[in-house]
Design an enzyme around this catalytic site. Sequence first.
Site, PDB file in Angstrom:
ATOM      1  CE  LYS A   1      24.155  37.953 -49.714  1.00  0.00           C
ATOM      2  NZ  LYS A   1      24.130  37.775 -51.406  1.00  0.00           N
TER       3      LYS A   1
ATOM      4  CG  ASP B   1      25.636  40.737 -57.916  1.00  0.00           C
ATOM      5  OD1 ASP B   1      25.619  41.000 -56.863  1.00  0.00           O
ATOM      6  OD2 ASP B   1      24.269  39.804 -57.812  1.00  0.00           O
TER       7      ASP B   1
HETATM    8  C1  LIG Z   1      22.958  37.613 -51.579  1.00  0.00           C
HETATM    9  C2  LIG Z   1      23.131  37.125 -53.351  1.00  0.00           C
HETATM   10  C3  LIG Z   1      22.049  37.564 -53.774  1.00  0.00           C
HETATM   11  C4  LIG Z   1      20.361  37.905 -53.239  1.00  0.00           C
HETATM   12  O1  LIG Z   1      20.047  38.231 -53.703  1.00  0.00           O
HETATM   13  P1  LIG Z   1      18.189  39.202 -52.578  1.00  0.00           P
HETATM   14  O2  LIG Z   1      17.139  39.894 -53.453  1.00  0.00           O
HETATM   15  O3  LIG Z   1      18.639  40.195 -51.395  1.00  0.00           O
HETATM   16  O4  LIG Z   1      18.223  38.203 -52.300  1.00  0.00           O
HETATM   17  C5  LIG Z   1      21.598  38.319 -55.525  1.00  0.00           C
HETATM   18  N1  LIG Z   1      22.856  38.091 -55.984  1.00  0.00           N
HETATM   19  C6  LIG Z   1      24.203  37.439 -55.124  1.00  0.00           C
HETATM   20  C7  LIG Z   1      25.115  37.483 -55.883  1.00  0.00           C
HETATM   21  C8  LIG Z   1      24.083  37.482 -53.958  1.00  0.00           C
HETATM   22  O5  LIG Z   1      25.462  36.978 -53.462  1.00  0.00           O
END
Ligand SMILES: *Cc1c(COP(=O)(O)O)cnc(C)c1O
Length: 400
Positions: A213, A187
Site C-alpha cells: 500500500k 495492524d
Molecule cells: C490490506 C489489508 C489486509 C490485506 O491482507 P493480505 O493478507 O495482504 O491480503 C489485511 N488487513 C488490513 C487491515 C488491510 O488493510
Amino acid sequence: MTDFKTTKKLFALPEGVIYLDGNSLGPLPLAAQDRVASCLRDEWGGMLITGWNKAGWMDQPRALGDRIGRLIGAAPGSTVVGDTLSIKVYQALASALELRPGRSVILSDSGNFPTDLYMAEGLVRSLGQGHRIETPAPEDVAAQIAAIGDDLAVLMLTEVDYRTGRRHDMAALIRAAHEVGALVIWDLAHSAGAFPVDVTGADADFAVGCTYKYLNGGPGAPAFIYVAPRLADQARPALSGWLGHEAPFAFDRDYRPGDGIDRMRVGTPPVVQMAALEAALDVWDRVDMDAVRTQSVALCERFIAGVEATCPDLRLASPRNAAMRGSQVSFHFDNGYAAMQALIARGVIGDFRAPDIMRFGFTPLYIDESDVDQAVAILSDIMVNRLWDRPAYHTRAAVT
Ligand SMILES: *Cc1c(COP(=O)(O)O)cnc(C)c1O
C-alpha cells in the site's frame, strides 16, 4: 526537509492518470525495474543457489524489516518481513493468546478489515479453548476494554479504518489495555508510510502491516511483523516453520524457536518481491515522515474543501478533524460504485468500498496540489452533470 517534487519523479505514473489509490496498491518505483531485472539476471541467473549467501537473500527479511522499522518507530532487530498480512495477523494473535492463558476475549472493532477478523475466527476454532471475539463500534472500544477487564486477552485493532480513514488513539488504547493486563496487536496496513508511527513510544506489543500500500513494494509484496523486544523471546510461534528455527540448516528433528524476531519467519522468503521492495524502501530512506504527514494533511484538507464546495451529493465519511484521520478521505454516495467507475474512466483512480464509500488516498510522495485540484474538477463535472449514470458504470468488476 523532503522535496516532494523530486520524489514524484521516482515513480511510474501513466500519462493522464491521477492516482488516488496508493493506499490500496502503491505505484511502481522506477528503480524497482532495474533492481528486479538485476535480481533475476545477475542473482538468480548468475548465482543460482549461491545467491542465498552471495546476494544476501537469506538476510533480506531482517534487513528490509529494519528499514520498515524506522518508519514505525521500531528498534533495529525487532521487525521482519515475509508471508502476507493475513498470515502475520494470525501469527501475532496466536503468540499473544498463548502469552495470556486463562483469558477468553479478543477485542477488535466492527470497522476492522475482514481478513483480520476471519483469521482470528479460524485461529479460535483450531485452538478450541473457547475464546470469544468481540467487535463493538470503533468509538466504543475504550469503554469495552474497561468493561471486559481481566478477561481481556488481546486487543487487536487496525489503526486506520480502511473504509472511513478514522484513526484510533494508539497510545491511549495501549495504556488502557495494559492496565487490565491484556496484550495489544496493531495492524498498520494504512499507517506505515502514511504518517509517523511510534510502536516503541506507544509501547505496542505486536504490530503487523503490508508493504504494497503506502510503502509501494508492489502487488504481492511481503508483509511485516514487529514484536516488542521485551516479548520477542517469550512469544512462541504458532507457524513454526524451519526458517524460524534457531538453526535451520542443522535440520534437527525438533523445533527450537530462533532468537527474538527471527522466530516469526516461516518459510522461504520471496526473493524477487523483496528486490522490488528494496527499491521501494530506497525512496523511503530519503523521506522525513513528519514532512509526509504535514503534506498529507494539507492535500486531504484541500480535497475535502474542494469536494464539499462543488459536490453537494457527496457526504464526508471520514473524520473532519485531521488529527483523527489517516491519509485517505472517503465520501458516502448511494451511486458511489458508478461514480467511481466514471472517475476512473476520466483518469482519476480511487476505489469503492461497499456499501457506498468512495475512497481516495493521498500520498505526498507522488501526489501534489495540482493533482488534487484536477481530481476535484473532474469529480464535480461527473457529479453535477450526472455523468456516472450510464449502464457501463453500474456493472461490477471482481476487484473493486
Ligand atoms: C490490506 C489489508 C489486509 C490485506 O491482507 P493480505 O493478507 O495482504 O491480503 C489485511 N488487513 C488490513 C487491515 C488491510 O488493510
